[in-house]
Design an enzyme around this catalytic site. Structure first.
Site, mmCIF file in Angstrom:
data_model
loop_
_atom_site.group_PDB
_atom_site.id
_atom_site.type_symbol
_atom_site.label_atom_id
_atom_site.label_comp_id
_atom_site.label_asym_id
_atom_site.label_seq_id
_atom_site.Cartn_x
_atom_site.Cartn_y
_atom_site.Cartn_z
ATOM 1 N N SER A 44 -9.609 -0.056 7.602
ATOM 2 C CA SER A 44 -9.081 0.014 6.242
ATOM 3 C C SER A 44 -8.442 -1.248 5.697
ATOM 4 O O SER A 44 -8.149 -1.305 4.500
ATOM 5 C CB SER A 44 -8.075 1.145 6.129
ATOM 6 O OG SER A 44 -8.766 2.348 5.962
ATOM 7 N N SER A 50 -9.616 2.140 3.377
ATOM 8 C CA SER A 50 -8.769 2.843 2.443
ATOM 9 C C SER A 50 -7.798 1.948 1.677
ATOM 10 O O SER A 50 -7.304 2.333 0.623
ATOM 11 C CB SER A 50 -7.958 3.908 3.182
ATOM 12 O OG SER A 50 -7.034 3.291 4.071
ATOM 13 N N LYS A 108 0.850 -1.190 0.000
ATOM 14 C CA LYS A 108 0.000 0.000 0.000
ATOM 15 C C LYS A 108 0.889 1.245 0.000
ATOM 16 O O LYS A 108 1.874 1.307 0.745
ATOM 17 C CB LYS A 108 -0.886 -0.001 1.247
ATOM 18 C CG LYS A 108 -1.856 1.181 1.329
ATOM 19 C CD LYS A 108 -2.704 1.093 2.608
ATOM 20 C CE LYS A 108 -3.736 2.198 2.700
ATOM 21 N NZ LYS A 108 -4.513 2.149 3.952
HETATM 22 N N1 GLN Z 1 -12.708 4.556 6.725
HETATM 23 C C1 GLN Z 1 -12.055 5.003 7.920
HETATM 24 C C2 GLN Z 1 -11.636 6.450 7.771
HETATM 25 O O1 GLN Z 1 -11.870 6.994 6.737
HETATM 26 C C3 GLN Z 1 -10.888 4.132 8.230
HETATM 27 C C4 GLN Z 1 -9.676 4.484 7.507
HETATM 28 C C5 GLN Z 1 -8.517 3.626 7.861
HETATM 29 O O2 GLN Z 1 -8.680 2.629 8.560
HETATM 30 N N2 GLN Z 1 -7.340 4.060 7.439
HETATM 31 O O3 GLN Z 1 -11.079 7.030 8.672
#
Ligand code: GLN
Length: 488
Positions: free
Chosen positions: A188, A164, A89
């Site tokens: 994420s 994400s 990532k």
């Molecule tokens: N969807 C969550 C956010 O936007 C989690 C993001 C993540 O785990 N990096 O904060």
């Protein structure tokens, strides 16, 4: 209803297992160099449609593959990931490769060092294929916040892969890597793994070094693996876990043989099912699939027990206060001076900061910086940030109490299956609600695994989240493995 139809364009392809690949490489029947080349071919073919890879690290991959082939030919001992093609990532740094974090503001930044998790993968013999698309600074639940365009879900290209770490999940689902690394701050890793039908791991806070991770919310950020099956995910975690002198928040606890542990029987394990994760907002077909998974666990000899985690209802506001507050502090370093993008033609230094940040950050990142700065500001600190910290403690204690009575907790990973591209982009609140079942474990610091657990009628994957107490990844893997074994 988002799961009624599915388009027929599918890029799903299951990678071979680590065991199969490693055996081929060790015996010489399979050359790591050929394997890497075949993955680059696959990437070339499907990446234009799925938009998973942002950059490739071909030279480095082929060099590493050649090392592995040479070691195999000499009969030298091989690492647990010898010759295994992996993707990273793009919030983890790889020396010399562009590191964008899905943001324009890091355009042109080439970090001079490797993240520890990347170093560990390579030391175990893995071949790094390239850097993978994600939401900007890991903020999002659909991968639509990337400055480099959304990733498409390989199961249905009209749908999001989740976020994400959407690219990391899609890469495994579409066989563009055997395994990948992602990060999980509020879901994420788990949510995209569930949307794409792969396994994703949320290691305990501190289990995996974060040296070389571009920070989002430091009290929540974790690095973890994606793989096509539980055992391979467990092997990956075993490789990247452990103390790192370069990360003071990394745990000193010894690292078990997770792959071995994942195969232990589940008979007699006590499984908690929290009522709060089966309420309003849960898609009926997701509920049916998870209930079937729970039946499978019973059939495998687990005892299932209803439990209650009443503070769950405060988790979303708590998470979005803590995460945005920490993000506003972490993202202050991107000022146009030290990294990446700098706005041209600013008359003063202050203008240069302002323009660089205005042009470099996307809308969601700006929204988070504003929310977080507000929550931390002198007049509101007690009412928001401090309050959120108190609720966070209550949530964590609630989990600790639950784990005195059960060995693992199972829930749906997300309330819905993968939604359509564009479906939630105009409504940040409904996007935030996609994290309702994942942010709790993030706030509590505990670990978990998401494992494919059936599909809807039209074939969209459902994920079951298996949570376990701090540093008890082995139990989460065992339970996930039992769910996986019961899938047809
Ligand atoms: N969807 C969550 C956010 O936007 C989690 C993001 C993540 O785990 N990096 O904060």
């Amino acid at each position: 209803m988002s799961s009624e139809t599915r388009n027929s364009e599918s890029y799903v392809e299951k990678p071979k297992t680590l065991a199969e690949l490693r055996e081929g490489i060790a015996s010489g029947a399979l050359k790591a160099a050929d394997l890497a080349a075949s993955y680059y071919e696959r990437i070339e073919k499907v990446n234009p449609r799925l938009n998973v890879y942002l950059s490739l690290t071909k030279e480095r991959a082929l060099e590493q593959a050649a090392h592995v082939d040479e070691a195999a030919a000499k009969g030298n001992p091989l690492g647990p990931l010898a010759g295994i093609p992996v993707g990273i990532k793009d919030v983890l740094v790889v020396k010399g490769a562009p590191a964008t974090a899905g943001s324009r503001i890091l355009e042109g930044y080439h970090p001079p060092y490797d993240a520890t998790s990347v170093t560990k993968l390579e030391a175990a013999g893995a071949v790094l294929l390239g850097k993978i698309n994600c939401d900007e600074f890991a903020m999002g639940s659909s991968n639509e916040n990337s400055a480099y365009g959304p990733v498409r879900n390989p199961v249905d290209t009209e749908r999001v892969p989740g976020g994400s770490s959407g690219g990391s999940a899609a890469a495994v689902a579409a066989n563009m890597a055997v395994a990948t690394l992602g990060t999980d701050t509020g879901g994420s890793i788990r949510q995209p793994a569930s949307f794409c039908g792969v396994v994703g791991v949320l290691p305990t806070y501190g289990r995996v070094s974060r040296y070389g991770l571009i920070a989002f919310a430091s009290s929540l950020d974790r690095v973890g693996p994606f793989a096509a099956n539980v055992r391979d995910a467990a092997t990956l975690l075993g490789v990247i876990a452990g103390h790192d002198p370069k990360d003071a928040t990394s745990s000193l606890a010894p690292v078990p043989d997770y792959a071995l542990e994942s195969g232990r029987p589940v008979e007699g394990l006590r499984i908690g099912v929290p009522a709060e994760y089966f309420g309003e907002g849960l898609e009926p077909e997701v509920r049916v699939a998870i209930e079937k998974g729970i039946e499978d666990l019973k059939a495998a000899g687990c005892t299932v027990k209803p439990i209650s985690l009443p503070h769950t209802r405060y988790a979303i506001p708590t998470y979005y206060l803590v995460a945005t507050a920490e993000a506003s502090a972490n993202l202050a370093r991107f000022d146009g001076v030290r990294y990446g993008y700098r706005s041209k033609d600013s008359a003063t230094l202050a203008d240069m900061y302002r323009h660089s940040r205005d042009e470099g950050f996307g809308a969601e990142v700006k929204r988070r910086i504003l929310l977080g700065t507000y929550a931390l500001s002198a007049g509101y600190y007690d009412a928001y940030y401090l309050k959120a910290q108190q609720v966070r403690r209550l949530l964590a204690e609630e989990f600790l109490r639950a784990f005195a009575e059960v060995d693992a907790i199972v829930t749906p990973t997300a309330p819905t299956t993968a939604f359509k591209l564009g479906e939630k982009t105009g409504d940040p609140l409904s996007m935030y609600l996609a994290d309702i079942y994942t942010v709790t474990a993030s706030l509590a610091g505990i670990c978990g695994v998401t494992v494919p657990c059936g599909t809807t009628k039209v074939g969209l994957p459902v994920g079951m989240q298996v949570l376990a107490a701090h540093l008890n990844e082995s139990t989460a893997f065992r339970v996930a493995r039992a769910v996986e074994a019961a899938q047809k």
